[in-house]
Design a protein around this motif. Structure first.
Motif, mmCIF file in Angstrom:
data_model
loop_
_atom_site.group_PDB
_atom_site.id
_atom_site.type_symbol
_atom_site.label_atom_id
_atom_site.label_comp_id
_atom_site.label_asym_id
_atom_site.label_seq_id
_atom_site.Cartn_x
_atom_site.Cartn_y
_atom_site.Cartn_z
ATOM 1 N N ARG A 182 0.864 -1.191 0.000
ATOM 2 C CA ARG A 182 0.000 0.000 0.000
ATOM 3 C C ARG A 182 0.892 1.231 0.000
ATOM 4 O O ARG A 182 2.045 1.193 0.428
ATOM 5 C CB ARG A 182 -0.934 0.019 1.199
ATOM 6 C CG ARG A 182 -0.280 0.218 2.554
ATOM 7 C CD ARG A 182 -0.146 -1.066 3.282
ATOM 8 N NE ARG A 182 0.272 -0.935 4.663
ATOM 9 C CZ ARG A 182 0.840 -1.917 5.322
ATOM 10 N NH1 ARG A 182 1.090 -3.073 4.734
ATOM 11 N NH2 ARG A 182 1.182 -1.771 6.582
ATOM 12 N N CYS A 221 -10.395 0.647 -10.946
ATOM 13 C CA CYS A 221 -9.871 -0.656 -10.536
ATOM 14 C C CYS A 221 -9.966 -1.649 -11.686
ATOM 15 O O CYS A 221 -11.017 -1.777 -12.314
ATOM 16 C CB CYS A 221 -10.627 -1.140 -9.306
ATOM 17 S SG CYS A 221 -10.523 0.066 -7.959
ATOM 18 N N TYR A 268 -9.207 1.312 -0.356
ATOM 19 C CA TYR A 268 -9.081 2.766 -0.446
ATOM 20 C C TYR A 268 -9.636 3.328 0.851
ATOM 21 O O TYR A 268 -10.697 2.883 1.324
ATOM 22 C CB TYR A 268 -9.876 3.329 -1.632
ATOM 23 C CG TYR A 268 -10.000 4.839 -1.576
ATOM 24 C CD1 TYR A 268 -8.922 5.640 -1.921
ATOM 25 C CD2 TYR A 268 -11.159 5.455 -1.122
ATOM 26 C CE1 TYR A 268 -9.007 7.016 -1.834
ATOM 27 C CE2 TYR A 268 -11.253 6.834 -1.037
ATOM 28 C CZ TYR A 268 -10.177 7.605 -1.387
ATOM 29 O OH TYR A 268 -10.258 8.981 -1.295
ATOM 30 N N VAL A 271 -13.077 5.195 -8.068
ATOM 31 C CA VAL A 271 -12.981 6.065 -6.896
ATOM 32 C C VAL A 271 -12.582 7.454 -7.370
ATOM 33 O O VAL A 271 -11.550 7.610 -8.033
ATOM 34 C CB VAL A 271 -11.929 5.547 -5.891
ATOM 35 C CG1 VAL A 271 -11.846 6.467 -4.682
ATOM 36 C CG2 VAL A 271 -12.223 4.113 -5.472
ATOM 37 N N ILE A 275 -11.316 10.875 -6.100
ATOM 38 C CA ILE A 275 -10.653 11.436 -4.919
ATOM 39 C C ILE A 275 -10.566 12.946 -5.110
ATOM 40 O O ILE A 275 -9.855 13.425 -6.001
ATOM 41 C CB ILE A 275 -9.247 10.836 -4.742
ATOM 42 C CG1 ILE A 275 -9.323 9.305 -4.709
ATOM 43 C CG2 ILE A 275 -8.582 11.392 -3.491
ATOM 44 C CD1 ILE A 275 -7.997 8.608 -4.881
ATOM 45 N N HIS A 331 -5.562 10.442 1.972
ATOM 46 C CA HIS A 331 -6.050 9.089 1.684
ATOM 47 C C HIS A 331 -4.878 8.155 1.412
ATOM 48 O O HIS A 331 -3.739 8.592 1.292
ATOM 49 C CB HIS A 331 -6.986 9.126 0.472
ATOM 50 C CG HIS A 331 -6.265 9.497 -0.794
ATOM 51 N ND1 HIS A 331 -5.928 10.799 -1.099
ATOM 52 C CD2 HIS A 331 -5.784 8.738 -1.799
ATOM 53 C CE1 HIS A 331 -5.284 10.821 -2.262
ATOM 54 N NE2 HIS A 331 -5.174 9.584 -2.703
ATOM 55 N N HIS A 375 -4.251 3.980 -0.719
ATOM 56 C CA HIS A 375 -4.835 2.849 -1.438
ATOM 57 C C HIS A 375 -3.769 1.790 -1.650
ATOM 58 O O HIS A 375 -2.578 2.084 -1.636
ATOM 59 C CB HIS A 375 -5.494 3.261 -2.770
ATOM 60 C CG HIS A 375 -4.826 4.380 -3.498
ATOM 61 N ND1 HIS A 375 -4.011 4.191 -4.579
ATOM 62 C CD2 HIS A 375 -4.871 5.722 -3.295
ATOM 63 C CE1 HIS A 375 -3.580 5.362 -5.030
ATOM 64 N NE2 HIS A 375 -4.073 6.307 -4.260
#
Length: 140
Positions: free
Chosen positions: A53, A71, A78, A94, A96, A102, A104
């Motif tokens: 990650r 994805c 996430y 997603v 953002i 954040h 992911h």
């Protein structure tokens, strides 16, 4: 890497993402899908090995900006700061917003791949923050 993931990951693995390795726990791979400077947006297939990650980070912008994840293969996570983590799989998208902290990455036992699209804006930059704590990640 398992054969099923390789079949799903239609854009391919790409080379190891050594330029940003300091901002990841585990190995990631980066395959640009457009040549930098040839398009107003940058698209890349980012692949995470199991358990990989990126650090918490923020896509800064005074207007516009942010990031979109599409994805493509495998299964990942996430999470926005202060929110529960979201499970991700092929076909999930997603959006953002700019200036939102954040992270992911892949789930613990699966490879994960997403297309990352950097949204154009004014005064854009990426601010890399602390790693996602093992206790937080392992609790997912």
């Amino acid at each position: 890497m398992n054969t099923e993931f390789e079949k799903q990951n239609i854009f391919g693995l790409g080379p190891e993402n050594t330029a940003f390795a300091q901002y990841f726990i585990g190995k990631s791979y980066l395959k640009p899908l457009v040549e930098p400077g040839k398009s107003p947006v940058f698209l890349a297939n980012v692949t995470f090995e199991p358990g990989c990650r990126n650090n918490w980070h923020i896509h800064r912008a005074s207007s516009g900006g942010g990031q979109i994840l599409i994805c493509a293969a495998g299964s990942g996570w996430y999470q926005e700061e202060g929110q529960p983590a979201q499970s991700l799989g092929p076909g999930d998208v997603v959006v953002i917003p700019p200036n939102v902290k954040h992270w992911h990455g892949a789930k613990a036992n699966t490879w994960f791949s997403h297309i990352a699209l950097e949204v154009p804006g004014t005064d854009t930059s990426s601010e890399w923050c602390e790693p996602v704590a093992d206790e937080v990640y392992q609790a997912l």
